[in-house]
Structures are given as C-alpha cells and as structure tokens.
Design a protein around this motif. Structure first.
Motif, PDB file in Angstrom:
ATOM      1  N   VAL A  98       0.042   4.370 -64.486  1.00  0.00           N
ATOM      2  CA  VAL A  98       0.683   5.402 -65.307  1.00  0.00           C
ATOM      3  C   VAL A  98       1.010   4.876 -66.701  1.00  0.00           C
ATOM      4  N   ASP A  99       1.545   3.631 -66.781  1.00  0.00           N
ATOM      5  CA  ASP A  99       1.980   3.132 -68.092  1.00  0.00           C
ATOM      6  C   ASP A  99       0.877   2.434 -68.879  1.00  0.00           C
ATOM      7  N   GLY A 100      -0.331   2.321 -68.303  1.00  0.00           N
ATOM      8  CA  GLY A 100      -1.459   1.764 -69.034  1.00  0.00           C
ATOM      9  C   GLY A 100      -1.652   0.278 -68.887  1.00  0.00           C
ATOM     10  N   THR A 101      -0.791  -0.391 -68.107  1.00  0.00           N
ATOM     11  CA  THR A 101      -0.996  -1.821 -67.859  1.00  0.00           C
ATOM     12  C   THR A 101      -2.330  -2.043 -67.160  1.00  0.00           C
ATOM     13  N   ILE A 102      -2.638  -1.153 -66.221  1.00  0.00           N
ATOM     14  CA  ILE A 102      -3.915  -1.195 -65.522  1.00  0.00           C
ATOM     15  C   ILE A 102      -4.849  -0.195 -66.194  1.00  0.00           C
ATOM     16  N   ASP A 103      -6.007  -0.663 -66.612  1.00  0.00           N
ATOM     17  CA  ASP A 103      -6.913   0.166 -67.410  1.00  0.00           C
ATOM     18  C   ASP A 103      -7.735   1.132 -66.568  1.00  0.00           C
ATOM     19  N   ALA A 104      -8.126   0.704 -65.383  1.00  0.00           N
ATOM     20  CA  ALA A 104      -9.097   1.511 -64.640  1.00  0.00           C
ATOM     21  C   ALA A 104      -8.923   1.339 -63.132  1.00  0.00           C
ATOM     22  N   ILE A 105      -9.456   2.313 -62.405  1.00  0.00           N
ATOM     23  CA  ILE A 105      -9.563   2.239 -60.944  1.00  0.00           C
ATOM     24  C   ILE A 105     -11.034   2.076 -60.608  1.00  0.00           C
ATOM     25  N   CYS A 106     -11.352   1.199 -59.672  1.00  0.00           N
ATOM     26  CA  CYS A 106     -12.740   1.043 -59.237  1.00  0.00           C
ATOM     27  C   CYS A 106     -12.865   1.457 -57.776  1.00  0.00           C
ATOM     28  N   SER A 107     -14.069   1.848 -57.386  1.00  0.00           N
ATOM     29  CA  SER A 107     -14.299   2.319 -56.018  1.00  0.00           C
ATOM     30  C   SER A 107     -14.311   1.178 -55.015  1.00  0.00           C
ATOM     31  N   ASP A 108     -14.599  -0.038 -55.481  1.00  0.00           N
ATOM     32  CA  ASP A 108     -14.776  -1.198 -54.599  1.00  0.00           C
ATOM     33  C   ASP A 108     -15.780  -0.866 -53.489  1.00  0.00           C
ATOM     34  N   HIS A 109     -16.854  -0.190 -53.870  1.00  0.00           N
ATOM     35  CA  HIS A 109     -17.874   0.226 -52.906  1.00  0.00           C
ATOM     36  C   HIS A 109     -18.602  -0.998 -52.364  1.00  0.00           C
ATOM     37  N   THR A 110     -18.280  -1.358 -51.123  1.00  0.00           N
ATOM     38  CA  THR A 110     -18.889  -2.521 -50.474  1.00  0.00           C
ATOM     39  C   THR A 110     -19.311  -2.116 -49.070  1.00  0.00           C
ATOM     40  N   PRO A 111     -20.461  -1.440 -48.925  1.00  0.00           N
ATOM     41  CA  PRO A 111     -20.863  -0.956 -47.604  1.00  0.00           C
ATOM     42  C   PRO A 111     -21.092  -2.096 -46.624  1.00  0.00           C
ATOM     43  N   VAL A 112     -20.576  -1.899 -45.434  1.00  0.00           N
ATOM     44  CA  VAL A 112     -20.694  -2.904 -44.374  1.00  0.00           C
ATOM     45  C   VAL A 112     -21.281  -2.240 -43.141  1.00  0.00           C
ATOM     46  N   ASP A 113     -22.265  -2.876 -42.529  1.00  0.00           N
ATOM     47  CA  ASP A 113     -22.888  -2.324 -41.322  1.00  0.00           C
ATOM     48  C   ASP A 113     -21.892  -2.295 -40.163  1.00  0.00           C
ATOM     49  N   ASP A 114     -22.143  -1.390 -39.221  1.00  0.00           N
ATOM     50  CA  ASP A 114     -21.212  -1.195 -38.106  1.00  0.00           C
ATOM     51  C   ASP A 114     -20.965  -2.473 -37.321  1.00  0.00           C
ATOM     52  N   ASP A 115     -22.011  -3.235 -37.045  1.00  0.00           N
ATOM     53  CA  ASP A 115     -21.836  -4.415 -36.212  1.00  0.00           C
ATOM     54  C   ASP A 115     -20.959  -5.468 -36.871  1.00  0.00           C
ATOM     55  N   GLU A 116     -20.869  -5.439 -38.200  1.00  0.00           N
ATOM     56  CA  GLU A 116     -20.023  -6.397 -38.904  1.00  0.00           C
ATOM     57  C   GLU A 116     -18.551  -6.001 -38.868  1.00  0.00           C
ATOM     58  N   LYS A 117     -18.271  -4.764 -38.453  1.00  0.00           N
ATOM     59  CA  LYS A 117     -16.898  -4.299 -38.324  1.00  0.00           C
ATOM     60  C   LYS A 117     -16.442  -4.247 -36.865  1.00  0.00           C
ATOM     61  N   LEU A 118     -17.339  -4.554 -35.950  1.00  0.00           N
ATOM     62  CA  LEU A 118     -16.989  -4.555 -34.529  1.00  0.00           C
ATOM     63  C   LEU A 118     -16.417  -5.893 -34.085  1.00  0.00           C
ATOM     64  N   LEU A 119     -16.408  -6.865 -34.983  1.00  0.00           N
ATOM     65  CA  LEU A 119     -15.867  -8.184 -34.697  1.00  0.00           C
ATOM     66  C   LEU A 119     -14.338  -8.160 -34.782  1.00  0.00           C
ATOM     67  N   PRO A 120     -13.671  -9.178 -34.217  1.00  0.00           N
ATOM     68  CA  PRO A 120     -12.213  -9.278 -34.395  1.00  0.00           C
ATOM     69  C   PRO A 120     -11.858  -9.289 -35.879  1.00  0.00           C
ATOM     70  N   PHE A 121     -10.665  -8.841 -36.198  1.00  0.00           N
ATOM     71  CA  PHE A 121     -10.260  -8.646 -37.588  1.00  0.00           C
ATOM     72  C   PHE A 121     -10.550  -9.863 -38.463  1.00  0.00           C
ATOM     73  N   GLY A 122     -10.173 -11.048 -37.995  1.00  0.00           N
ATOM     74  CA  GLY A 122     -10.340 -12.256 -38.784  1.00  0.00           C
ATOM     75  C   GLY A 122     -11.780 -12.645 -39.021  1.00  0.00           C
ATOM     76  N   GLU A 123     -12.692 -12.141 -38.184  1.00  0.00           N
ATOM     77  CA  GLU A 123     -14.104 -12.488 -38.302  1.00  0.00           C
ATOM     78  C   GLU A 123     -14.938 -11.363 -38.921  1.00  0.00           C
ATOM     79  N   ALA A 124     -14.353 -10.177 -39.020  1.00  0.00           N
ATOM     80  CA  ALA A 124     -15.088  -9.031 -39.564  1.00  0.00           C
ATOM     81  C   ALA A 124     -15.374  -9.233 -41.047  1.00  0.00           C
ATOM     82  N   THR A 125     -16.472  -8.652 -41.510  1.00  0.00           N
ATOM     83  CA  THR A 125     -16.843  -8.764 -42.916  1.00  0.00           C
ATOM     84  C   THR A 125     -15.948  -7.849 -43.757  1.00  0.00           C
ATOM     85  N   PRO A 126     -15.334  -8.378 -44.818  1.00  0.00           N
ATOM     86  CA  PRO A 126     -14.509  -7.527 -45.680  1.00  0.00           C
ATOM     87  C   PRO A 126     -15.369  -6.489 -46.401  1.00  0.00           C
ATOM     88  N   GLY A 127     -14.815  -5.304 -46.586  1.00  0.00           N
ATOM     89  CA  GLY A 127     -15.541  -4.292 -47.342  1.00  0.00           C
ATOM     90  C   GLY A 127     -15.418  -2.913 -46.721  1.00  0.00           C
TER      91      GLY A 127
END
Length: 228
Positions: A98-127
């Motif tokens: 709101v105050d302009g300290t942060i200039d922009a918002i990004c989508s952080d679009h990082t597609p991850v395949d299903d099998d990479e998200k089926l792992l335990p949290f600590g081992e899953a691929t971020p994204g």
C-alpha cells in the motif's frame, strides 16, 4: 524448526539484504530484490529507499495471502520458496504494498508435477502453479484490504514494467503493444485441478472460491486465450 523441519530463518533474508545494500552503496548499482518475505526484510527495504538507494523489490502473491499456520498438518501444497512466515510478516507485506515500499507482486509460477508433491513435506519440491490464479488473488487482496482495484492492478502491470524499464508495457494506450487481459470483476470460480491448464495442478489455493474470472487474454494483438 517450530514445525520439526529445518527452516529458512528471517535472518537468512536480512543478512543477505544488509550485504546487498552495502554493495549498492559502494557501487551505485541498480538492484531489484525478488521474493522478499519478512517484516524485517521489508523494514530494511523501506530504510534503503528513504536513504535513496536505487533498489526495488517484489513479493509473491502466495505470501500476500498465506502464513505458516496455513500449512496445517504438513500439507505439501504449501511447500514454497521462500517459506511461508508469520501473520505479522503478511501484515507487513500488505502494508508495504500500500505505501509503495514493495514495488510489485509476482505470480511465483513454479509448476510442480503431482508426484513431487506426494512426498512428505520436507522432501516435497517447493513450488506451485501461480499464473492462472494471479489476477484473481490480486483482486482478492484488493477486496480484503480495501485497496482500490486500479492500485492493486498497478502492482502486477505498470509497476513491474517500470522496474524493468519497459516503456511500452504495462499500460493501455494508442500505439502501445496490445497485451490485454479481459476479465469479469464479479464472476467467481473455484480452484480445482481440472480448471488449471498449467503443467502443474498443485496450488495451496485448491478449493478456494476466487473473484475475477478471466474471459480472454490478448498477447501482441492476438487472442491467446478465450473462455468459451
């Protein structure tokens, strides 16, 4: 470590920012910092801008909405990089937008395949898939925070174009490139895997009801997507 996993502490972010700002002071180099995620980091960015350093930054749309408690029982859909932080960090992010300290918002679009998200949290691929939710999540933030829609959209259009010094992008004007998104402000849609076109159908917003349904996307004057 609160969740029983090795973490990426706020200190990792602030130490890096201190180092970068010192280098900027020495060299005068123009620097853009991507994915700032903490209240402490945003405070340093605000101080740097007041000092007059040639710096800018963005945050991910995920961090505009989510906090560490949303992870729940280690849901790997919420495994992101940088990690989700506390509520006070999210509040600082929203205030910085709101105050302009942060200039922009990004989508952080990082597609991850299903099998990479089926792992335990600590081992899953971020994204997570972010591009298809980007507009809707921005409008959702505007509604929740009472931010005028034009100002919210500026953070994902004209503001990032200005950071990149793209004179012909991020605006609607005669003679400009026709990169346009046509959307229904009042239409809502549910985030479901079958509704996503991306390679990855993983997102922490699965099941959410979001505002602003995209009707068409025009890239360089050609219709790239049209809802039928």
């Amino acid at each position: 470590s609160r969740l029983g996993l090795s973490g990426v502490p706020v200190a990792a972010e602030t130490i890096a920012l201190h180092t970068i700002f010192e280098l900027v002071r020495v060299t005068g180099a123009r620097v853009h910092l991507s994915h700032v995620s903490s209240a402490a980091g945003i405070a340093l960015m605000r101080e740097a801008k007041v000092e007059g350093l040639p710096v800018s930054c963005d945050v991910t749309v995920n961090h505009v909405h989510l906090i560490d408690l949303d992870i729940g029982y280690f849901d790997a859909q919420f495994r992101l990089d940088p990690p989700l932080r506390q509520q006070r960090d999210r509040e600082a992010i929203r205030a910085g937008l709101v105050d302009g300290t942060i200039d922009a918002i990004c989508s952080d679009h990082t597609p991850v395949d299903d099998d990479e998200k089926l792992l335990p949290f600590g081992e899953a691929t971020p994204g997570a898939t972010g591009l298809e939710l980007f507009l809707s999540l921005t409008v959702k933030w505007a509604d929740e925070a009472g931010v005028p829609l034009a100002k919210a959209l500026n953070r994902i259009t004209a503001a990032p174009a200005a950071v990149l010094d793209l004179q012909a992008a991020g605006s609607v004007a005669i003679g400009s490139v026709a990169d346009l998104c046509v959307f229904d402000r009042h239409a809502h849609w549910r985030v479901e895997p079958r509704a996503l076109k991306s390679q990855g159908h993983n997102t922490p917003f699965l099941g959410y009801e979001l505002p602003a349904r995209v009707r068409a996307t025009i890239v360089a004057g050609r219709v790239a997507f049209e809802q039928r």
